[in-house]
Design a protein around this motif. Structure first.
Motif, PDB file in Angstrom:
ATOM      1  N   ILE A  39       5.972   4.541  -7.153  1.00  0.00           N
ATOM      2  CA  ILE A  39       5.688   3.358  -6.692  1.00  0.00           C
ATOM      3  C   ILE A  39       4.847   2.449  -7.691  1.00  0.00           C
ATOM      4  O   ILE A  39       5.169   1.574  -8.301  1.00  0.00           O
ATOM      5  CB  ILE A  39       5.304   3.072  -5.280  1.00  0.00           C
ATOM      6  N   LYS A  40       3.657   3.317  -7.853  1.00  0.00           N
ATOM      7  CA  LYS A  40       2.433   2.507  -8.737  1.00  0.00           C
ATOM      8  C   LYS A  40       3.114   2.661 -10.083  1.00  0.00           C
ATOM      9  O   LYS A  40       2.931   1.630 -10.764  1.00  0.00           O
ATOM     10  CB  LYS A  40       1.451   3.717  -8.807  1.00  0.00           C
ATOM     11  N   GLU A  43       5.638  -0.270 -10.392  1.00  0.00           N
ATOM     12  CA  GLU A  43       5.338  -1.321 -10.188  1.00  0.00           C
ATOM     13  C   GLU A  43       4.610  -2.018 -11.492  1.00  0.00           C
ATOM     14  O   GLU A  43       4.698  -3.153 -12.059  1.00  0.00           O
ATOM     15  CB  GLU A  43       4.248  -1.573  -9.217  1.00  0.00           C
ATOM     16  N   ASN A  44       3.825  -0.985 -12.239  1.00  0.00           N
ATOM     17  CA  ASN A  44       3.349  -1.398 -13.609  1.00  0.00           C
ATOM     18  C   ASN A  44       4.419  -1.622 -14.576  1.00  0.00           C
ATOM     19  O   ASN A  44       4.221  -2.456 -15.280  1.00  0.00           O
ATOM     20  CB  ASN A  44       2.566  -0.141 -13.973  1.00  0.00           C
ATOM     21  N   LYS A  48       6.685  -5.927 -10.606  1.00  0.00           N
ATOM     22  CA  LYS A  48       6.983  -6.467  -9.230  1.00  0.00           C
ATOM     23  C   LYS A  48       6.284  -5.285  -8.413  1.00  0.00           C
ATOM     24  O   LYS A  48       6.103  -4.532  -8.405  1.00  0.00           O
ATOM     25  CB  LYS A  48       8.480  -6.307  -9.149  1.00  0.00           C
ATOM     26  N   LYS A  49       5.864  -5.994  -7.105  1.00  0.00           N
ATOM     27  CA  LYS A  49       5.451  -5.231  -5.952  1.00  0.00           C
ATOM     28  C   LYS A  49       6.672  -4.672  -5.271  1.00  0.00           C
ATOM     29  O   LYS A  49       7.360  -5.210  -4.301  1.00  0.00           O
ATOM     30  CB  LYS A  49       4.719  -6.266  -5.024  1.00  0.00           C
ATOM     31  N   LEU A  50       7.075  -3.383  -5.576  1.00  0.00           N
ATOM     32  CA  LEU A  50       8.100  -2.695  -4.838  1.00  0.00           C
ATOM     33  C   LEU A  50       7.803  -1.800  -3.803  1.00  0.00           C
ATOM     34  O   LEU A  50       8.791  -1.906  -2.948  1.00  0.00           O
ATOM     35  CB  LEU A  50       8.526  -1.582  -5.888  1.00  0.00           C
TER      36      LEU A  50
END
Length: 84
Positions: A39-40, A43-44, A48-50
């Motif tokens: 996830i991190k 997102e990077n 977007k905030k997944l």
């Protein structure tokens, strides 16, 4: 779990951690840190905030991240069906 079921999970447009755990056959305690790191990283990459998506993470991003070959699962599902 059959390859046909795994292929069905991989055919979804979005996946949750439980879906991917079923495909990979991994227990929650061992997989949770990998999921969080994915996830991190995603997102990077995407900006977007997944992690907040209630419908899951796009399957194509997950497959790319974990190097999952859907075509291989299709072949295995066909073979499994033929052997049944």
């Amino acid at each position: 779990m059959t390859y046909l079921r795994k292929l069905q999970l991989l055919s979804k447009p979005y996946m949750h951690m439980s879906d991917l755990r079923q495909v990979l056959g991994v227990a929650y305690p061992k997989f949770k840190p990998l999921w969080d790191q994915m996830i991190k990283d995603l997102e990077n990459q995407t900006g977007k905030k997944l992690g907040a998506w209630q419908w899951g993470i796009p399957t194509n991003l997950i497959c790319d991240y974990f190097n999952i070959d859907i075509d291989r699962y299709q072949e295995l599902a066909k073979k499994e069906k033929a052997d049944a």
